[in-house]
Each structure stands twice: as C-alpha cells, then as structure tokens.
Design a protein around this motif. Sequence first.
Motif, PDB file in Angstrom:
ATOM      1  N   UNK A   1       0.835  -1.200   0.000  1.00  0.00           N
ATOM      2  CA  UNK A   1       0.000   0.000   0.000  1.00  0.00           C
ATOM      3  C   UNK A   1       0.869   1.248   0.000  1.00  0.00           C
ATOM      4  N   UNK A   2       0.367   2.298  -0.622  1.00  0.00           N
ATOM      5  CA  UNK A   2       0.996   3.616  -0.615  1.00  0.00           C
ATOM      6  C   UNK A   2      -0.083   4.636  -0.306  1.00  0.00           C
ATOM      7  N   UNK A   3       0.316   5.756   0.251  1.00  0.00           N
ATOM      8  CA  UNK A   3      -0.626   6.845   0.512  1.00  0.00           C
ATOM      9  C   UNK A   3      -0.326   7.983  -0.464  1.00  0.00           C
ATOM     10  N   UNK A   4      -1.369   8.629  -0.941  1.00  0.00           N
ATOM     11  CA  UNK A   4      -1.214   9.751  -1.868  1.00  0.00           C
ATOM     12  C   UNK A   4      -0.767  10.972  -1.073  1.00  0.00           C
ATOM     13  N   UNK A   5       0.429  11.469  -1.399  1.00  0.00           N
ATOM     14  CA  UNK A   5       0.974  12.661  -0.747  1.00  0.00           C
ATOM     15  C   UNK A   5       0.551  13.936  -1.460  1.00  0.00           C
ATOM     16  N   UNK A   6       0.504  13.880  -2.776  1.00  0.00           N
ATOM     17  CA  UNK A   6       0.055  15.032  -3.564  1.00  0.00           C
ATOM     18  C   UNK A   6      -0.293  14.570  -4.967  1.00  0.00           C
TER      19      UNK A   6
END
Length: 114
Positions: free
Chosen positions: A93-98
């Motif tokens: 999983x990754x989180x959207x930073x921008x």
Amino acid sequence: MVTAVDDVFAEEVALKFLADGKADPERENISIVAPLRTDPVRTGGFGREQSENWSSQINGQGGMLKVDRATYPDLDIREGDKVRAIERTGQPWFVVKSVDSRHHVRLIVHLGAA
C-alpha cells in the motif's frame, strides 16, 4: 505515445478513496492500469571498516503513479487516498501525498509509505 509506454510499463493498481480517513461515499473504489514507479531499496554499509560485516536496507517506500488522462478522464485522486500495487508481491500500500494535475497527458500522483 502514452499508450505505447503503458503497454510495457503499466500495472494494475487498486485505488481506495478516503475522506477524513474513512471510505469516501462520493467516490467508488476502483482498479486502474498505470505505470507505478517506486523508490528502489538501497543496501549500504555503516562505515568503511564495517561494510563487510554490516549492511542496512533503506526503502523510502515512496513513488509515483502516472495516470493516462485520456483513459481515465474523470479520475479524482486526492491527498490521503491509498494506492495498492496488486500485481506486486505482498501487494504493498501507498498513501497519496500530492497530485499534480498541471500536465495535459498525465495525472502525476506522488506516493509515500502507507
């Protein structure tokens, strides 16, 4: 041109849309196909004399998702949403930073560790 690159480098990813850390009722979770580039794992020693015996792995766990705007014209990815690399081992999983929407061909999604 984008299609030619995507045919070679793209992979399926799942998008989980969130609002205030919870499922966003206004956006339905979907899977898309787009190039996902992640930071490499680098191995290095702690010091010259210790490099033969000790090493560390550093993984920034960030990356970039490059979405073809012609294929997904209505895609609404926001900071805090999550991306899952479902074709990769462990399905990270990754989180959207921008999100950079200034490009006319691609939607550039900057990712961090989730």
